[in-house]
Design a protein around this motif. Sequence first.
Motif: not given
Length: 153
Positions: A30-46
């Motif tokens: 395996w190889y490993e790396f750091d990342a970021t995640l930016d998440c938006q919930v839209l349409f009343d969650g759908t």
Amino acid sequence: MTNTDFDFLAGTWDSVQRRLVKVLAGQDEWYEFDATLDCQVLFDGTGVLDVLRAPERGYEGVALRLFSPDEQVWRIWWASKNTGGVLDNPVVGRFEGAVGTFECDDVWEGTPIRVRYRWSQTDTEHPRWEQAFSTDEGATWEVNWTADFTRRA
């Protein structure tokens, strides 16, 4: 219709990503790396849209999740700089409690495969995502990518 399945993912996260060096080769390097995640919930969650970035690896990808109230399933599409402007085949599935399982048929380097995404620990401070491939229609699976998340303050 409101859906809350992916509400846990809203916001900004740090993550540790692990990927197999060689997929479907019967090895465990395996190889490993750091990342970021930016998440938006839209349409009343759908609807859910997120961007995964790993600048040190020059990696950026986007996930689009849409819930079908009629079918009671999610479809999840993935695209990255490596997919040439094309969305992957959507994985389709649902949550059972704090675990979501989503699958589809696809092809990996010329080999027909079954793809599975699994979200787990979604009711904790450290949700986990994994991708697995199967070459025998889901009888056995090889996990080839995992991501463990920690919410940014």
